[in-house]
Design an enzyme around this catalytic site. Structure first.
Site, PDB file in Angstrom:
ATOM      1  N   SER A  61       0.783  -1.235  -0.030  1.00 46.41           N
ATOM      2  CA  SER A  61      -0.301   0.074  -0.155  1.00 46.41           C
ATOM      3  C   SER A  61       1.235   1.227   0.143  1.00 46.41           C
ATOM      4  CB  SER A  61      -1.018   0.353   0.990  1.00 46.41           C
ATOM      5  OG  SER A  61      -1.475   0.935   1.407  1.00 46.41           O
ATOM      6  N   HIS A 109      -0.834  -1.286  -4.076  1.00 48.81           N
ATOM      7  CA  HIS A 109      -2.642  -1.081  -4.107  1.00 48.81           C
ATOM      8  C   HIS A 109      -2.424   0.814  -3.473  1.00 48.81           C
ATOM      9  CE1 HIS A 109      -5.947  -1.910  -1.441  1.00 48.81           C
ATOM     10  NE2 HIS A 109      -5.779  -0.782   0.323  1.00 48.81           N
ATOM     11  N   ASP A 155      -4.829   3.549  -2.165  1.00 50.52           N
ATOM     12  CA  ASP A 155      -5.706   3.896  -0.679  1.00 50.52           C
ATOM     13  C   ASP A 155      -6.131   5.139  -1.277  1.00 50.52           C
ATOM     14  OD1 ASP A 155      -6.111   1.209   0.534  1.00 50.52           O
ATOM     15  OD2 ASP A 155      -3.874   1.699   1.371  1.00 50.52           O
ATOM     16  N   MET A 161      -9.708   8.482   0.178  1.00 47.05           N
ATOM     17  CA  MET A 161      -9.846   8.447   0.729  1.00 47.05           C
ATOM     18  C   MET A 161     -10.485   9.640   1.021  1.00 47.05           C
ATOM     19  SD  MET A 161      -7.573   7.085   4.401  1.00 47.05           S
ATOM     20  CE  MET A 161      -6.877   5.027   4.553  1.00 47.05           C
ATOM     21  N   HIS A 185      -8.693   0.488  -3.851  1.00 50.71           N
ATOM     22  CA  HIS A 185      -9.073   0.933  -2.564  1.00 50.71           C
ATOM     23  C   HIS A 185     -10.254   2.332  -2.600  1.00 50.71           C
ATOM     24  CE1 HIS A 185      -9.361  -0.216   1.826  1.00 50.71           C
ATOM     25  NE2 HIS A 185     -10.347   0.438   1.095  1.00 50.71           N
ATOM     26  N   MET A 232     -12.092   4.301   0.237  1.00 51.00           N
ATOM     27  CA  MET A 232     -12.593   4.443   1.173  1.00 51.00           C
ATOM     28  C   MET A 232     -13.474   5.746   0.788  1.00 51.00           C
ATOM     29  SD  MET A 232     -10.210   3.342   3.263  1.00 51.00           S
ATOM     30  CE  MET A 232      -8.848   3.293   1.925  1.00 51.00           C
ATOM     31  N   MET A 244     -11.290  -6.098   5.753  1.00 54.82           N
ATOM     32  CA  MET A 244     -10.131  -5.298   6.093  1.00 54.82           C
ATOM     33  C   MET A 244      -9.917  -5.964   7.682  1.00 54.82           C
ATOM     34  SD  MET A 244      -9.906  -2.533   4.513  1.00 54.82           S
ATOM     35  CE  MET A 244      -8.584  -2.016   5.751  1.00 54.82           C
ATOM     36  N   ASP A 272      -6.846  -6.608   4.003  1.00 54.28           N
ATOM     37  CA  ASP A 272      -5.889  -5.278   4.215  1.00 54.28           C
ATOM     38  C   ASP A 272      -5.924  -4.945   5.715  1.00 54.28           C
ATOM     39  OD1 ASP A 272      -4.689  -2.850   3.608  1.00 54.28           O
ATOM     40  OD2 ASP A 272      -6.842  -2.617   2.917  1.00 54.28           O
TER      41      ASP A 272
END
Ligand code: DX5
Ligand code: ZN
Length: 232
Positions: free
Chosen positions: A10, A35, A37, A39, A68, A70, A139, A181
């Protein structure tokens, strides 16, 4: 068996001032996916990176970029990530009003699609959308931050998810990746693999292992993760 395992560093824990180099370095050291992330300081209490950064790192590697999300809502931003070069896009079912539609949208955009399950989110969300899933992401921490401790109950959930996926594969011949993850390290990756996971996100474990000018700085940590997986 170990060649079927995916290691996905990540970049949340990478050195953002040298992001392109950090991406190439982990892949050169044997990682499989990047990966990514995303957010939004709304669905989770942190703010990170978006499609522009995905587009910027795309030329740095041929490896799949595993986005991913979020964020809430999810549909508006999906085509932007597809255009920015994402290969896999996953989202949290609580963040979409229409889970089946969002999965379909990801695939229409040419990407693989997946659902992400928070520690307390039941696996039943996958039951009626299996045909649209390429990845199930569990998660093993609450989403929002790198460097948290692995929640042990995830191992039971992982065994349950593995059983659901295997039953589906036996019925249809189609496979679905089971990714974990949060808090994955050399000392627990083998146990997580034994619980049925076949893809492993590792942020702080990988990027915390060496932030200097050595182009081979991640060989040792990725080699150790791989060696643990080879024992399974
Ligand atoms: C957390 C992110 C993770 C995180 C993992 O919300 O989804 O991908 O970067 O970091 P580590 O491996 O440090 O737990
Ligand atoms: Zn993640």
């Amino acid at each position: 068996m170990s060649e079927s395992y995916v290691i996905a560093p990540s970049i949340l824990s990478a050195n953002f001032a040298k992001l392109g180099e950090e991406v190439s370095a982990v892949i050169a050291s044997g990682a499989d996916w990047i990966h990514f992330d995303v957010m939004d300081n709304h669905y989770v209490p942190n703010l990170t990176i978006g499609p522009l950064v995905c587009e910027a790192i795309r030329p740095c590697t041929k490896a799949p970029i595993d986005v991913h999300l979020m964020v809430k809502p999810v549909d508006r931003i999906i085509p932007d990530f597809a255009k920015a070069g994402a290969n896999i896009i996953t989202f949290h079912p609580e963040a979409s009003e229409h889970v089946d539609r969002s999965l379909g949208l990801i695939r229409e955009c040419g990407c693989q699609a997946g659902l992400v399950f928070n520690p307390a989110t039941p696996l039943t969300y996958m039951d009626h959308v299996m045909d649209k899933l390429d990845v199930v992401l569990l998660m093993s921490v609450n989403p929002g931050f790198g460097g948290q401790k692995f929640i042990a109950e995830t191992l039971n959930k992982c065994r349950e998810a593995r059983a659901k996926i295997d039953a589906y594969t036996a019925r249809t011949g189609r496979t679905i990746r089971l990714e974990i993850d949060g808090g994955v390290k050399t000392d627990n990756i083998a146990e997580i693999a034994r619980a049925g996971a076949d893809a492993f996100v590792a942020g702080s474990a990988v990027y915390g292992a060496g932030k200097d000018t050595d182009p081979n700085r991640y060989d040792s940590i990725i080699g150790s993760l791989r060696a643990e997986l080879a024992k399974v």
